[in-house]
Design a protein around this motif. Structure first.
Motif, PDB file in Angstrom:
ATOM      1  N   PHE A 284     -48.885  49.283 -61.746  1.00 31.86           N
ATOM      2  CA  PHE A 284     -50.235  50.021 -62.118  1.00 31.86           C
ATOM      3  C   PHE A 284     -51.480  48.915 -62.054  1.00 31.86           C
ATOM      4  O   PHE A 284     -51.336  47.698 -62.235  1.00 31.86           O
ATOM      5  N   GLU A 285     -52.623  49.549 -61.896  1.00 35.15           N
ATOM      6  CA  GLU A 285     -53.949  49.102 -61.808  1.00 35.15           C
ATOM      7  C   GLU A 285     -54.367  48.845 -63.430  1.00 35.15           C
ATOM      8  O   GLU A 285     -54.552  49.543 -64.009  1.00 35.15           O
ATOM      9  N   HIS A 286     -54.620  47.640 -63.891  1.00 38.33           N
ATOM     10  CA  HIS A 286     -54.992  47.309 -65.235  1.00 38.33           C
ATOM     11  C   HIS A 286     -56.395  47.987 -65.392  1.00 38.33           C
ATOM     12  O   HIS A 286     -57.368  47.910 -64.904  1.00 38.33           O
ATOM     13  N   PRO A 287     -56.485  48.892 -66.726  1.00 36.61           N
ATOM     14  CA  PRO A 287     -57.562  49.641 -66.946  1.00 36.61           C
ATOM     15  C   PRO A 287     -58.922  49.005 -67.050  1.00 36.61           C
ATOM     16  O   PRO A 287     -60.023  49.509 -66.842  1.00 36.61           O
ATOM     17  N   THR A 288     -58.912  47.685 -67.658  1.00 37.11           N
ATOM     18  CA  THR A 288     -59.982  47.005 -67.540  1.00 37.11           C
ATOM     19  C   THR A 288     -60.085  45.653 -66.776  1.00 37.11           C
ATOM     20  O   THR A 288     -61.420  45.805 -66.210  1.00 37.11           O
ATOM     21  N   THR A 289     -59.357  45.047 -66.297  1.00 44.75           N
ATOM     22  CA  THR A 289     -59.401  44.039 -65.362  1.00 44.75           C
ATOM     23  C   THR A 289     -59.296  44.287 -63.790  1.00 44.75           C
ATOM     24  O   THR A 289     -59.739  43.477 -63.076  1.00 44.75           O
ATOM     25  N   GLY A 290     -58.861  45.633 -63.751  1.00 46.00           N
ATOM     26  CA  GLY A 290     -58.450  46.156 -62.367  1.00 46.00           C
ATOM     27  C   GLY A 290     -57.459  45.214 -61.721  1.00 46.00           C
ATOM     28  O   GLY A 290     -57.156  45.808 -60.476  1.00 46.00           O
ATOM     29  N   GLN A 291     -56.764  44.293 -62.120  1.00 42.76           N
ATOM     30  CA  GLN A 291     -55.660  43.517 -61.682  1.00 42.76           C
ATOM     31  C   GLN A 291     -54.275  44.665 -61.483  1.00 42.76           C
ATOM     32  O   GLN A 291     -54.248  45.330 -62.389  1.00 42.76           O
ATOM     33  N   LEU A 292     -53.575  44.108 -60.318  1.00 44.71           N
ATOM     34  CA  LEU A 292     -52.351  44.865 -60.120  1.00 44.71           C
ATOM     35  C   LEU A 292     -51.343  44.265 -60.854  1.00 44.71           C
ATOM     36  O   LEU A 292     -51.202  42.905 -61.058  1.00 44.71           O
ATOM     37  N   MET A 293     -50.663  45.002 -61.712  1.00 48.60           N
ATOM     38  CA  MET A 293     -49.488  44.590 -62.655  1.00 48.60           C
ATOM     39  C   MET A 293     -48.469  45.173 -62.333  1.00 48.60           C
ATOM     40  O   MET A 293     -48.326  46.441 -62.133  1.00 48.60           O
ATOM     41  N   ARG A 294     -47.123  44.701 -62.120  1.00 48.69           N
ATOM     42  CA  ARG A 294     -45.698  45.100 -61.508  1.00 48.69           C
ATOM     43  C   ARG A 294     -44.822  44.719 -62.593  1.00 48.69           C
ATOM     44  O   ARG A 294     -44.574  43.300 -62.952  1.00 48.69           O
ATOM     45  N   PHE A 295     -43.989  45.678 -63.059  1.00 44.14           N
ATOM     46  CA  PHE A 295     -42.905  45.444 -64.057  1.00 44.14           C
ATOM     47  C   PHE A 295     -41.515  46.032 -63.469  1.00 44.14           C
ATOM     48  O   PHE A 295     -41.586  47.036 -63.070  1.00 44.14           O
ATOM     49  N   GLU A 296     -40.429  45.101 -63.220  1.00 43.70           N
ATOM     50  CA  GLU A 296     -39.388  45.392 -62.620  1.00 43.70           C
ATOM     51  C   GLU A 296     -38.258  45.001 -63.600  1.00 43.70           C
ATOM     52  O   GLU A 296     -38.234  44.006 -64.092  1.00 43.70           O
ATOM     53  N   SER A 297     -37.213  46.059 -63.632  1.00 39.94           N
ATOM     54  CA  SER A 297     -36.106  45.662 -64.489  1.00 39.94           C
ATOM     55  C   SER A 297     -34.713  45.999 -63.706  1.00 39.94           C
ATOM     56  O   SER A 297     -34.902  46.589 -62.682  1.00 39.94           O
ATOM     57  N   PRO A 298     -33.832  45.312 -64.103  1.00 42.60           N
ATOM     58  CA  PRO A 298     -32.330  45.132 -63.249  1.00 42.60           C
ATOM     59  C   PRO A 298     -31.894  46.582 -63.191  1.00 42.60           C
ATOM     60  O   PRO A 298     -32.097  47.391 -64.212  1.00 42.60           O
ATOM     61  N   ILE A 299     -31.226  46.973 -62.395  1.00 41.19           N
ATOM     62  CA  ILE A 299     -30.394  48.031 -62.127  1.00 41.19           C
ATOM     63  C   ILE A 299     -29.319  47.861 -63.368  1.00 41.19           C
ATOM     64  O   ILE A 299     -28.315  46.859 -63.276  1.00 41.19           O
ATOM     65  N   PRO A 300     -29.055  48.894 -64.259  1.00 34.62           N
ATOM     66  CA  PRO A 300     -27.911  48.890 -65.233  1.00 34.62           C
ATOM     67  C   PRO A 300     -26.355  48.624 -64.619  1.00 34.62           C
ATOM     68  O   PRO A 300     -26.092  49.194 -63.741  1.00 34.62           O
ATOM     69  N   LYS A 301     -25.717  47.520 -64.970  1.00 33.03           N
ATOM     70  CA  LYS A 301     -24.350  47.056 -64.551  1.00 33.03           C
ATOM     71  C   LYS A 301     -23.612  48.457 -64.360  1.00 33.03           C
ATOM     72  O   LYS A 301     -22.790  48.445 -63.213  1.00 33.03           O
ATOM     73  N   PRO A 302     -23.524  49.294 -65.496  1.00 33.30           N
ATOM     74  CA  PRO A 302     -22.426  50.690 -65.239  1.00 33.30           C
ATOM     75  C   PRO A 302     -22.850  51.142 -64.126  1.00 33.30           C
ATOM     76  O   PRO A 302     -21.933  51.925 -63.425  1.00 33.30           O
ATOM     77  N   PHE A 303     -23.936  51.350 -63.417  1.00 33.61           N
ATOM     78  CA  PHE A 303     -24.508  52.005 -62.404  1.00 33.61           C
ATOM     79  C   PHE A 303     -23.698  51.688 -61.192  1.00 33.61           C
ATOM     80  O   PHE A 303     -23.167  51.959 -60.392  1.00 33.61           O
ATOM     81  N   LEU A 304     -23.514  50.067 -61.126  1.00 32.53           N
ATOM     82  CA  LEU A 304     -23.081  49.648 -60.085  1.00 32.53           C
ATOM     83  C   LEU A 304     -21.683  49.236 -60.055  1.00 32.53           C
ATOM     84  O   LEU A 304     -20.926  49.563 -58.953  1.00 32.53           O
ATOM     85  N   SER A 305     -20.982  49.193 -61.231  1.00 30.83           N
ATOM     86  CA  SER A 305     -19.652  49.160 -61.346  1.00 30.83           C
ATOM     87  C   SER A 305     -18.794  50.254 -60.888  1.00 30.83           C
ATOM     88  O   SER A 305     -17.780  50.201 -60.559  1.00 30.83           O
ATOM     89  N   GLN A 306     -19.316  51.491 -60.740  1.00 30.66           N
ATOM     90  CA  GLN A 306     -18.906  52.832 -60.334  1.00 30.66           C
ATOM     91  C   GLN A 306     -18.356  52.596 -58.871  1.00 30.66           C
ATOM     92  O   GLN A 306     -17.414  53.074 -58.274  1.00 30.66           O
ATOM     93  N   PHE A 307     -19.019  51.708 -58.030  1.00 30.33           N
ATOM     94  CA  PHE A 307     -18.629  51.707 -56.708  1.00 30.33           C
ATOM     95  C   PHE A 307     -17.431  50.602 -56.412  1.00 30.33           C
ATOM     96  O   PHE A 307     -16.480  50.990 -55.534  1.00 30.33           O
TER      97      PHE A 307
END
Length: 314
Positions: A284-307
């Motif tokens: 998202f674009e920061h509401p005051t600075t206007g900077q682009l901020m990005r947060f990414e979290s890993p795919i939970p392991k149980p989701f991948l272990s099913q395959f």
């Protein structure tokens, strides 16, 4: 976790600063800590004394104590420091990824309510973060920007003022640059990518459903791409063009591939012991600075272990 933009405030340890000698008082009769402090710090108001306690500035026999009703015994020494030592209270099912004067971005575990309903009074992300911001000032508050279902894990954020909340919600589609999920769904999704569009309505039993009639409900658009697939499961990257209640869950049911563990919307599988939905990326674009901020979290392991499990069976 990836992040761009302003660096987060430190969540652990005291900030480096010049230390000043602590004031010390001897306990001469049994009492409780708050009463003792109110007596010794007669010139300060009750809220000010509580704030000193909350910030870990009080020690009893060299051990930091924050409880108002901590019992004191004759002979003990109470020290009051000018340096704030404590961090935020321990968070349950929640981790702060970024915090500044305007927003607070967190990772929420599956099983934790974002916000309490009228029927629910249990621990929530909202309640814990309110306690966190009030460590600095008892008048501080947080404001809801969006929600994650109880059983959905991943990245979400709150505003720290009504002004920021209003500004971001009024321009949500422009402010939020990316909001993507991963969904573990039942069965083999044959189309490698697609878009699902419908009008979402809520039944009298509070269950959402799709209407194909134009303008009959809230317009909802979901884009998906297959990341992994087997005969039993498919792992999808899901991007929301609109953010409606239970949107992904309803749309996955609509295409015949309900989210794993989602009995409410047609799932039969409980293989991972939770809902197969995870908010992976929030940008998202920061509401005051206007900077682009990005947060990414890993795919939970149980989701991948099913395959791995599924391929081993065949």
């Amino acid at each position: 976790m990836k992040r761009n933009g302003p660096s987060p405030r430190r969540q652990g340890g005291a900030l480096p600063r010049k230390t000043t000698p602590a004031r010390q008082f001897a306990v001469t009769e049994p009492t409780e800590l708050l009463l003792f402090l109110l007596d010794k710090l007669a010139g300060q108001g009750r809220n000010s004394v509580k704030s000193i306690l909350a910030h870990g500035q009080v020690s009893v026999d060299d051990r930091v104590e924050t409880k108002y009703n901590h019992p004191l015994k004759p002979g003990q020494i109470v020290s009051i420091s000018k340096d704030k030592k404590t961090t935020a209270p321990g968070l349950i099912g929640l981790r702060i990824l970024h915090e500044d004067d305007d927003v607070i971005v967190v990772y929420k575990d599956a099983g934790l309510l974002s916000i309490a309903t009228e029927q629910e009074t249990e621990l929530t992300a909202y309640r814990q973060l309110t306690a966190h911001v009030r460590l600095k000032n008892e008048k501080n508050r947080i404001f809801v920007l969006h929600r994650l279902d109880r059983e959905t894990s991943g990245v979400m954020m709150f505003a720290k003022s009504e002004r920021v909340q209003q500004k971001m919600q009024d321009n949500w589609s422009e402010v939020v640059k990316e909001r993507s999920y991963v969904a573990l769904v039942e069965g083999l999704v044959k189309k490698s990518q697609g878009t699902i569009t419908s009008w979402l309505k809520e039944s009298s039993t509070l269950k959402m459903y799709s209407s194909q009639n134009s303008n009959d409900g809230q317009h909802a658009v979901t884009h998906y791409k297959v990341l992994k697939a087997s005969r039993a499961y498919s792992l999808l990257e899901v991007n929301l063009e609109t953010g409606r209640k239970n949107q992904i869950r309803v749309h996955m049911q609509d295409i015949g591939h309900p989210v794993v563990g989602d009995k409410k919307y047609g799932a039969k599988s409980k293989s991972i012991g939770r809902l197969g939905l995870h908010a992976r990326v929030l940008s998202f674009e920061h509401p005051t600075t206007g900077q682009l901020m990005r947060f990414e979290s890993p795919i939970p392991k149980p989701f991948l272990s099913q395959f791995a499990e599924d391929s081993a069976k065949h």
